[in-house]
Write a protein that holds these residues in place. Sequence first.
Motif, PDB file in Angstrom:
ATOM      1  N   SER A 131       9.673   1.137   0.037  1.00 47.09           N
ATOM      2  CA  SER A 131       9.621   1.468   1.475  1.00 47.09           C
ATOM      3  C   SER A 131       8.398   1.918   2.015  1.00 47.09           C
ATOM      4  O   SER A 131       8.360   1.638   3.264  1.00 47.09           O
ATOM      5  CB  SER A 131      10.814   2.156   1.586  1.00 47.09           C
ATOM      6  OG  SER A 131      10.677   3.480   0.939  1.00 47.09           O
ATOM      7  N   GLY A 132       7.607   2.449   1.000  1.00 42.68           N
ATOM      8  CA  GLY A 132       6.415   2.830   1.650  1.00 42.68           C
ATOM      9  C   GLY A 132       6.532   4.188   2.404  1.00 42.68           C
ATOM     10  O   GLY A 132       5.582   4.529   2.999  1.00 42.68           O
ATOM     11  N   VAL A 133       7.571   5.075   2.301  1.00 43.60           N
ATOM     12  CA  VAL A 133       7.729   6.176   3.069  1.00 43.60           C
ATOM     13  C   VAL A 133       7.033   7.501   2.435  1.00 43.60           C
ATOM     14  O   VAL A 133       6.512   8.362   2.760  1.00 43.60           O
ATOM     15  CB  VAL A 133       9.267   6.644   3.227  1.00 43.60           C
ATOM     16  CG1 VAL A 133      10.035   5.911   4.185  1.00 43.60           C
ATOM     17  CG2 VAL A 133       9.996   6.571   1.874  1.00 43.60           C
TER      18      VAL A 133
ATOM     19  N   ALA B  89      -0.625  -2.157   1.847  1.00 36.63           N
ATOM     20  CA  ALA B  89       0.532  -1.552   1.691  1.00 36.63           C
ATOM     21  C   ALA B  89       0.512   0.015   2.276  1.00 36.63           C
ATOM     22  O   ALA B  89      -0.577   0.371   2.482  1.00 36.63           O
ATOM     23  CB  ALA B  89       1.124  -1.392   0.300  1.00 36.63           C
ATOM     24  N   ALA B  90       1.728   0.645   2.678  1.00 34.69           N
ATOM     25  CA  ALA B  90       1.646   1.914   3.262  1.00 34.69           C
ATOM     26  C   ALA B  90       0.749   2.975   2.012  1.00 34.69           C
ATOM     27  O   ALA B  90       1.023   2.818   0.815  1.00 34.69           O
ATOM     28  CB  ALA B  90       2.973   2.611   3.114  1.00 34.69           C
ATOM     29  N   GLY B  91      -0.176   3.689   2.529  1.00 36.44           N
ATOM     30  CA  GLY B  91      -1.013   4.390   1.526  1.00 36.44           C
ATOM     31  C   GLY B  91      -2.352   4.063   1.595  1.00 36.44           C
ATOM     32  O   GLY B  91      -3.291   4.847   1.193  1.00 36.44           O
ATOM     33  N   SER B  92      -2.634   2.633   1.868  1.00 37.82           N
ATOM     34  CA  SER B  92      -3.797   2.090   1.919  1.00 37.82           C
ATOM     35  C   SER B  92      -4.724   3.001   2.548  1.00 37.82           C
ATOM     36  O   SER B  92      -5.955   2.993   2.456  1.00 37.82           O
ATOM     37  CB  SER B  92      -4.012   0.814   1.810  1.00 37.82           C
ATOM     38  OG  SER B  92      -3.218   0.303   2.796  1.00 37.82           O
TER      39      SER B  92
ATOM     40  N   LEU C 112      -3.914  -1.370  -7.908  1.00 34.39           N
ATOM     41  CA  LEU C 112      -4.650  -2.171  -6.397  1.00 34.39           C
ATOM     42  C   LEU C 112      -3.647  -2.773  -5.931  1.00 34.39           C
ATOM     43  O   LEU C 112      -3.358  -2.878  -4.734  1.00 34.39           O
ATOM     44  CB  LEU C 112      -5.669  -3.087  -7.307  1.00 34.39           C
ATOM     45  CG  LEU C 112      -6.311  -4.110  -6.238  1.00 34.39           C
ATOM     46  CD1 LEU C 112      -7.187  -3.136  -5.218  1.00 34.39           C
ATOM     47  CD2 LEU C 112      -7.270  -4.949  -6.809  1.00 34.39           C
ATOM     48  N   MET C 113      -2.772  -3.777  -6.818  1.00 33.84           N
ATOM     49  CA  MET C 113      -1.566  -4.532  -6.034  1.00 33.84           C
ATOM     50  C   MET C 113      -0.440  -4.453  -6.807  1.00 33.84           C
ATOM     51  O   MET C 113      -0.495  -4.063  -8.046  1.00 33.84           O
ATOM     52  CB  MET C 113      -2.270  -5.886  -5.930  1.00 33.84           C
ATOM     53  CG  MET C 113      -2.174  -6.646  -7.101  1.00 33.84           C
ATOM     54  SD  MET C 113      -3.081  -6.286  -8.435  1.00 33.84           S
ATOM     55  CE  MET C 113      -4.497  -7.193  -8.365  1.00 33.84           C
ATOM     56  N   ASP C 114       0.676  -4.627  -6.299  1.00 28.59           N
ATOM     57  CA  ASP C 114       1.978  -4.878  -7.048  1.00 28.59           C
ATOM     58  C   ASP C 114       1.828  -5.541  -8.396  1.00 28.59           C
ATOM     59  O   ASP C 114       1.029  -6.716  -8.027  1.00 28.59           O
ATOM     60  CB  ASP C 114       3.134  -5.323  -6.250  1.00 28.59           C
ATOM     61  CG  ASP C 114       3.514  -4.492  -5.126  1.00 28.59           C
ATOM     62  OD1 ASP C 114       3.075  -3.196  -5.176  1.00 28.59           O
ATOM     63  OD2 ASP C 114       3.989  -4.981  -4.128  1.00 28.59           O
TER      64      ASP C 114
ATOM     65  N   GLY D  61       1.691  -1.046  -5.738  1.00 27.88           N
ATOM     66  CA  GLY D  61       0.280  -1.218  -5.073  1.00 27.88           C
ATOM     67  C   GLY D  61       0.038  -0.787  -3.786  1.00 27.88           C
ATOM     68  O   GLY D  61       0.758  -0.276  -3.057  1.00 27.88           O
ATOM     69  N   LEU D  62      -1.438  -0.476  -3.646  1.00 31.01           N
ATOM     70  CA  LEU D  62      -2.112  -0.389  -2.344  1.00 31.01           C
ATOM     71  C   LEU D  62      -1.817  -1.434  -1.671  1.00 31.01           C
ATOM     72  O   LEU D  62      -2.177  -1.553  -0.510  1.00 31.01           O
ATOM     73  CB  LEU D  62      -3.454   0.252  -2.369  1.00 31.01           C
ATOM     74  CG  LEU D  62      -3.552   1.671  -3.107  1.00 31.01           C
ATOM     75  CD1 LEU D  62      -4.944   2.177  -3.338  1.00 31.01           C
ATOM     76  CD2 LEU D  62      -2.721   2.763  -2.247  1.00 31.01           C
TER      77      LEU D  62
END
Length: 465
Positions: free
Chosen positions: A390-392, A452-455, A423-425, A438-439
């Motif tokens: 979800s990226g929360v 993604a969230a966090g990058s 780096l990625m999923d 992943g970022l």
Amino acid sequence: MSSSVIGWFRRIGWFLGGLAALYLVSCVYFQRKHPQPVLGAESTTPFAPDWPKGFLWGTATAAHQVEGGNALNDWARFERLPGKIAHGDTSGVASGHWNKVGEDIALMRDLGANSYRFSIEWSRLEPREGTWDDAAWQHYADEITQLKAAGQEPVVTLLHFTLPAWLADRGGATAPDFPARFGRFAAEAARRLGPQVRWWCTVNEPQVQMFFGYVAGTWPPGVKDNALAVKAFEGLLKAHGAAALALRAGDPDAYIGLASNMIYFEPAHRWNLLEQFVSNTVANGFNWSFYESIRTGRAQFSMPGFPTLDAPAPELKGTIDWVGINYYRRNLVRFAPGAPGMVDISNGPGTLSDAKVEIYPEGLLALLREGWARYHLPIVITENGVADSSGVHRPIYVRQHAYAAKQAIAEGVDLRGFFHWSLMDNFEWAEGYGWRFGLYRMDLKTLARTPAAGSEEFKRLAPAR
Ligand code: FCB
């Protein structure tokens, strides 16, 4: 009351008082040795990182999880067995990285990274025993050239879980000639890639490979046999040693380490001595035995429920220049006479990630302190990240773990780098594509990458160029 009875009571009183004092002193000793880690209050605010000069700030991946098309290793075979991988997933094309090297290096640059930890796939490079695949070696050599041109320091892992099928057929990590074969592979890597590579990581998470492969039986080779598990541990240890010697011989500036998974084990009740003791035993067994074996030159493993390993291995001494720590979680430890090994291990009370592990950045600080106190060698956080579809959680996760790193540096820990997983999923082993680390978020159909969230937080924390 007769004086002899009074004397008897007095003696019992002294004895109990002595015991209580001993208990208290031991408790204080443990508290001092393992104080509760606390992060500074600004860990949640957008703090300035001010990393030391040359600090490596990058992402990490592993060949089998991202490249796609790796069909000749033990995992590829295991994935085909029914029920082994969640949702029936297979690594298949994975993240398609083999054909997207340039695109992915551009993503690293966009993130402000200056380094990349990745693995080279043994089964691609030596598909049949004794035969090197020149084109595959060239592919990695070209990737490294491109990384360096893009300002990304390569950190090359030689073994990230997957073993060539030809080796798995005769026992994989427990095969008597595994260390020698792996040493030969490392020598070839030094010869072909050494001129461009300084940072080498021999093996990734040997204890995890041992536990999932031989204790839980949920990874290849899929057995549950504690004696074999210890044999695999010894095989991985000797394989590391053989690889390190080969790298030193073939690449004069090789800077060698390995990546060890570390869980922050804490007694469920800090003032319960028995739990302190059990928690230490588990931490020593799981987190530190690989490194302690290298430090002492004796192959050592001891955990309740496992045969004890203690054999001379003087060739291991001095085989690492730096200590790699992969950190993801805290676990609370309880003494539980009814449980296997009389130990109960569970999550702490904090927030859980999608991988159902507790998010606990303070644990990273504690492990950095302990790694430094034990070895006084440079440390690298070789992996840290969160399954968070979800990226929360990821933005604050990245910030707080980076803060733990900064705090450790301020306390004097010689920390040289921090690699975010990932780096990625990608293909998350037995979890298939279910966990999103992943970022860059990856579209599973088109393989398209989007931030993604966090990058953004990762970028903000990148060392100034
Ligand atoms: C580590 C592994 C890595 C990845 C992350 C999430 O234990 O080294 O390959 O699966 O966990």
